[in-house]
Motif scaffolding. Structure first.
Motif, short mmCIF file in Angstrom:
data_model
loop_
_atom_site.label_atom_id
_atom_site.label_comp_id
_atom_site.label_asym_id
_atom_site.label_seq_id
_atom_site.Cartn_x
_atom_site.Cartn_y
_atom_site.Cartn_z
N ASP A 18 1.03 -1.09 0.03
CA ASP A 18 0.03 -0.04 0.10
C ASP A 18 0.97 1.32 -0.03
OD1 ASP A 18 -2.11 2.19 0.96
OD2 ASP A 18 -3.23 0.28 0.92
N THR A 23 -1.46 2.04 6.70
CA THR A 23 -2.32 0.98 6.32
C THR A 23 -1.21 -0.22 6.40
OG1 THR A 23 -3.61 2.22 4.73
CG2 THR A 23 -3.43 -0.03 4.39
N PHE A 26 -0.98 -1.32 9.82
CA PHE A 26 -2.30 -1.85 10.39
C PHE A 26 -2.35 -3.27 9.74
CE2 PHE A 26 -6.51 -3.30 9.42
CZ PHE A 26 -7.28 -3.07 10.71
N LEU A 27 -2.16 -3.59 8.64
CA LEU A 27 -2.20 -4.91 8.08
C LEU A 27 -1.17 -5.79 8.95
CD1 LEU A 27 -2.33 -3.96 4.19
CD2 LEU A 27 -4.18 -5.01 5.66
N THR A 35 4.53 -6.96 4.65
CA THR A 35 4.03 -5.79 3.87
C THR A 35 5.12 -5.14 3.12
OG1 THR A 35 4.46 -4.38 5.91
CG2 THR A 35 2.18 -5.11 5.71
N SER A 115 -10.23 8.15 -0.61
CA SER A 115 -9.04 8.56 0.19
C SER A 115 -8.79 10.00 -0.22
CB SER A 115 -8.06 7.62 -0.30
OG SER A 115 -7.06 7.84 0.27
#
Length: 164
Positions: A18, A23, A26-27, A35, A115
Motif C-alpha cells: 500500500d 495502512t 495496520f495490516l 508488507t 481517500s
C-alpha cells in the motif's frame, strides 16, 4: 477488506502493499502479513520476491488510463513463471447504471475517491469498458487476458486474470 480473509486461509503466505504507511502498519499488526510500502510510481516499487499470485483488488478502479500500462508491467514482473496476475476493474454495466458515459477510449475518470489523502491525479475513480481493459492488457503483454469474469467482486467489479 479482503486481507483479513486471505491471511486466515493462507497464513504466512500473504504479502500486502500500500502507499499509505499507516495502512501497511495496520495490516502487519492486525493480520500478521508481510508488507511492502509502495509508491505512486510503478518504476520505483521494489518487490522482495516473485509470487505465484499477485492479486490487486480495487487499484485499477482508481487509476487514470495513463497509469495502467506502467502498473500492469510492474505487477507482472512480480509474478513467477506459471503464476497469475489477478486484478479488478469497474465494469461498464455498473457505470451505465450510475448514468455515466464513456470517453472515446472507453473510460470515465472522476477526480475524487474515498481517500482524501491521495492526489486525485494519480488516484481517483475509474470506470472502464471491457474493450478498454482488454486493449490495455494486449498492449502490455501482447495478448489478451487469460480469463475475464464479470461481476466477480462487489459493486460491479470484474476480475481479469493473466497467466505468465
Amino acid at each position: 477488506r479482503f486481507t483479513r480473509h486471505l491471511a486466515r486461509v493462507m497464513p504466512d503466505r500473504v504479502t500486502c502493499a500500500d502507499v499509505l504507511p499507516g495502512t501497511i502498519d495496520f495490516l502487519r499488526e492486525q493480520f500478521g502479513v508481510k508488507t511492502i510500502l509502495s509508491t505512486h510510481n510503478p518504476a520505483s516499487v521494489i518487490f522482495p520476491a516473485q509470487y505465484d499470485l499477485v492479486f490487486v483488488l480495487s487499484m485499477f478502479t482508481h487509476l487514470p488510463a495513463s497509469r495502467w500500462q506502467p502498473w500492469l508491467r510492474a505487477l507482472a514482473a512480480a509474478v513467477k513463471p506459471g503464476g497469475l496476475l489477478v486484478f479488478s476493474v469497474s465494469n461498464d454495466p455498473a457505470a451505465r447504471e450510475l448514468g455515466l458515459s464513456f470517453d472515446q477510449d472507453g473510460t470515465h475518470f472522476i477526480g475524487s475517491s474515498e481517500s482524501p489523502s491521495l492526489d486525485i491525479e494519480v488516484y481517483g475513480t475509474m470506470y472502464t469498458t471491457r474493450q478498454f481493459v482488454e486493449e490495455q492488457v494486449e498492449q502490455a503483454f501482447g495478448r489478451g487476458p487469460s480469463h475475464y469474469f464479470p461481476y466477480a467482486f462487489w459493486v460491479g467489479q470484474d476480475a481479469v486474470v493473466m497467466r505468465f
